[in-house]
Design a protein around this motif. Structure first.
Motif, PDB file in Angstrom:
ATOM      1  N   SER A  51     -10.644  -4.442   7.101  1.00  0.00           N
ATOM      2  CA  SER A  51      -9.964  -5.015   7.970  1.00  0.00           C
ATOM      3  C   SER A  51     -10.613  -5.727   8.958  1.00  0.00           C
ATOM      4  O   SER A  51     -10.181  -6.610   9.788  1.00  0.00           O
TER       5      SER A  51
ATOM      6  N   ALA B 137      -3.429  -7.713   7.324  1.00  0.00           N
ATOM      7  CA  ALA B 137      -2.582  -6.504   7.225  1.00  0.00           C
ATOM      8  C   ALA B 137      -2.157  -6.243   5.601  1.00  0.00           C
ATOM      9  O   ALA B 137      -2.054  -5.174   5.309  1.00  0.00           O
TER      10      ALA B 137
ATOM     11  N   VAL C 228      -5.321  -4.683   3.804  1.00  0.00           N
ATOM     12  CA  VAL C 228      -5.469  -3.260   4.111  1.00  0.00           C
ATOM     13  C   VAL C 228      -4.466  -2.700   3.535  1.00  0.00           C
ATOM     14  O   VAL C 228      -4.858  -1.421   3.172  1.00  0.00           O
ATOM     15  N   SER C 229      -3.336  -2.822   3.673  1.00  0.00           N
ATOM     16  CA  SER C 229      -1.970  -2.341   2.996  1.00  0.00           C
ATOM     17  C   SER C 229      -2.135  -2.168   1.491  1.00  0.00           C
ATOM     18  O   SER C 229      -1.813  -1.141   0.843  1.00  0.00           O
TER      19      SER C 229
ATOM     20  N   SER D 122      -3.519   1.133   6.616  1.00  0.00           N
ATOM     21  CA  SER D 122      -3.715  -0.036   7.529  1.00  0.00           C
ATOM     22  C   SER D 122      -3.130   0.122   8.953  1.00  0.00           C
ATOM     23  O   SER D 122      -3.857  -0.143   9.887  1.00  0.00           O
TER      24      SER D 122
ATOM     25  N   GLU E 141      -5.469  -0.317  12.451  1.00  0.00           N
ATOM     26  CA  GLU E 141      -5.032  -1.258  13.217  1.00  0.00           C
ATOM     27  C   GLU E 141      -4.754  -0.666  14.529  1.00  0.00           C
ATOM     28  O   GLU E 141      -4.902  -1.723  15.719  1.00  0.00           O
TER      29      GLU E 141
END
Length: 531
Positions: free
Chosen positions: A153, A162, A165-166, A408, A412
């Motif tokens: 990230s 995004a 990280v997902s 994620s 975040e």
């Protein structure tokens, strides 16, 4: 501010990045290199996914059951849970290692422990040796799994953050696929190599990481927090600005990171565990994080993830070939759905994906419960096949959000100063939920059979209500900008004002894409340089 609202006071790093360089990322050699390093970090998730599927496969193998003394009930629960017990023991230490020695070294330390644990597990001569090795694997995995998503990230190019990280948690299924198909291929081996070969392959990603991660860039945010501003700026420039330290996006990111960290330190000079719950914004974060961690393991998926053989046996599917084949196909199906969902997170939004996932899981689990009950009461073969069909549909719904988003989303919504500790709470909660599941599931299945599914039906109904009221939309924001949703717009405005980034933003917004030619010339001139 309403969920999903985005401030229009300041342009975002995502908008600046897309304006400055609208070309596909694969045409930028430095972004190609950056994403290759990020892939090396992403495969940390492989080991975790491999373990669950491997244990599912080993329980099907007569060779493993014979070597381990035909474990059942509590003993089988311990063999499955011991890795998470090891993870739980490392959890209080992991954030201090991650923040203290850096993201890279924390991953190397964890991967090294996992290599040792895998070697001992593969050579195990007794159930005690096998159990101790799994404890060590879980202990090491905690350090790597704590640091890797943070580094992804904090390194990723803003428009890619995004989805990448997902993808981290989605690659859990890459390990599951290898384990499932390895056991499908080795169950025909009559010797103990039928289970030793799958065990050996569990250490493959850790070996790759220990060999290669030394050359991976460190987190710019960690470097700034340690006063290494020049190194942080060099990394941002090299990978995000084609080597140009004065690139508007690089200056925007660097100043935003620097001032966000400085402001967080002023607000909480002594950041401790209680800081996670000391403000309304932080309490709101932790409520969501703890909830999705429990939901990710208490939605009924634990039965299939670790005890698929018990489910199959209960509905009359007892063939090793059929069980291992269905398990292998299920893992491929899961990976495809999870990866598609990973790249939809910024288009559809987190809230939409979570709510869609929860509604779908409840619907398909209720149908699974009905089919299971019908099969148990009447012995209907069609109902048994229905259970398998609804297992696939349940995972379709689960993989829409709870595979790609839980990591994620957690990362975040946490500010830098709390990111490692908050992520540790997330992992700690998952370990607690898993340990309970791994102990309770085989005992409950033996005791009450299909009625145990009703418990998860009720849990899934509660999850829908919780996520409807508490899930906050965070799409299209940088890590620093997400703070506005929890701490108020004032914090974001303060960061922007102190960073003095408006001139750089104005320059970026006034720049024409044709100016990319200058970047290409600069890139060619300085391509030999290394950060």
């Amino acid at each position: 501010m309403a969920p999903g609202a985005v401030s229009n006071k300041e342009p975002t790093a995502l908008a600046i990045a897309e304006l400055l360089d609208p070309r596909p990322w694969y045409k930028n050699g430095r972004l190609l290199a950056l994403n290759a390093w990020i892939f090396l970090l992403l495969i940390t998730s492989y080991t975790n996914g491999y373990d669950g599927s491997m244990m599912n496969g080993l329980q099907i193998l007569d060779q493993w059951k014979g070597a381990m003394g035909n474990p059942a009930g509590g003993k089988l629960g311990l063999l499955n849970a011991i890795q998470n017990i090891g993870a739980l023991c490392a959890t209080p230490i992991a954030p201090y290692v991650t923040d203290g020695i850096g993201r890279k070294l924390a991953i190397i330390w964890g991967a090294s422990l996992m290599i040792i644990g895998t070697a001992v597990q593969s050579a195990a001569q007794s159930v005690g040796m096998f159990t101790g090795a799994r404890f060590l694997i879980g202990f090491g995995l905690t350090f790597a799994a704590n640091a890797a998503p943070l580094l992804v990230s904090e390194l990723a190019y803003p428009p890619h953050r995004a989805p990448l990280v997902s993808t981290y948690n989605s690659l859990w299924y890459s390990g599951s696929i290898v384990a499932a198909w390895t056991t499908f291929g080795t169950f025909r081996i009559s010797t103990e190599w039928a289970w030793r070969i799958p065990s050996i392959l569990q250490g493959l990603p850790s070996v790759l990481q220990v060999c290669l991660i030394w050359f991976c860039p460190e987190s710019p945010r960690w470097l700034v927090s340690r006063g290494k501003h020049e190194k942080a700026l060099n990394i941002l420039a090299y990978y995000h600005g084609r080597g140009n330290e004065q690139d508007p996006l690089v200056q925007f990111e660097y100043n935003e990171i620097k001032e966000a960290i400085a402001l967080d330190k002023e607000i909480a000079k002594n950041v401790g565990w209680l800081t996670l719950f000391s403000t309304p914004g932080n309490r709101r974060r932790m409520r969501i994080i703890i909830a999705i961690a429990f939901f990710s393991q208490w939605s009924g998926n634990g039965l299939v993830s670790y005890y698929l053989n018990l489910v199959f046996s209960a509905i009359g599917i007892t063939s090793q070939t059929d069980q291992t084949l269905i398990n292998g196909i299920l893992q491929i199906f899961n990976l495809i759905v999870a990866l598609i969902a990973s790249f939809l997170c910024d288009r559809a939004g987190r809230r939409v994906l979570f709510l869609t996932s929860n509604v779908g899981m409840l619907l398909f689990y209720v149908m699974q419960t009905i089919c299971f009950a019908q099969n148990s009461i009447t012995g209907s073969q069609a109902a048994g096949h229905g259970v398998i069909a609804f297992i696939f549909l349940f995972y379709l719904a689960y993989d829409i959000a709870y595979t790609p988003l839980i990591v994620s989303y957690t990362v975040e919504i946490l500010p830098y100063a709390l990111r490692a500790k908050g992520f540790t709470i997330f992992n700690f909660t998952i370990s607690l939920a898993l340990i309970f599941n791994q102990y309770a599931n085989p005992i409950a299945m033996d005791a009450i059979g299909w009625k145990y599914y009703v418990v998860y039906d009720c849990v899934l109904a509660f999850e829908i209500v919780f996520m409807f009221f508490y899930c906050v939309e965070t799409k299209n924001r940088t890590l620093e900008e997400t703070a506005a949703l929890f701490d108020g717009e004032d914090k974001v405005d303060t960061i922007a004002a102190r960073a003095g980034t408006q001139a750089g933003v104005d320059a970026a917004l006034g720049r024409h894409p044709a100016d990319n030619k200058q970047d290409e010339e600069y890139d060619e001139k300085h391509e030999h340089e290394h950060v």
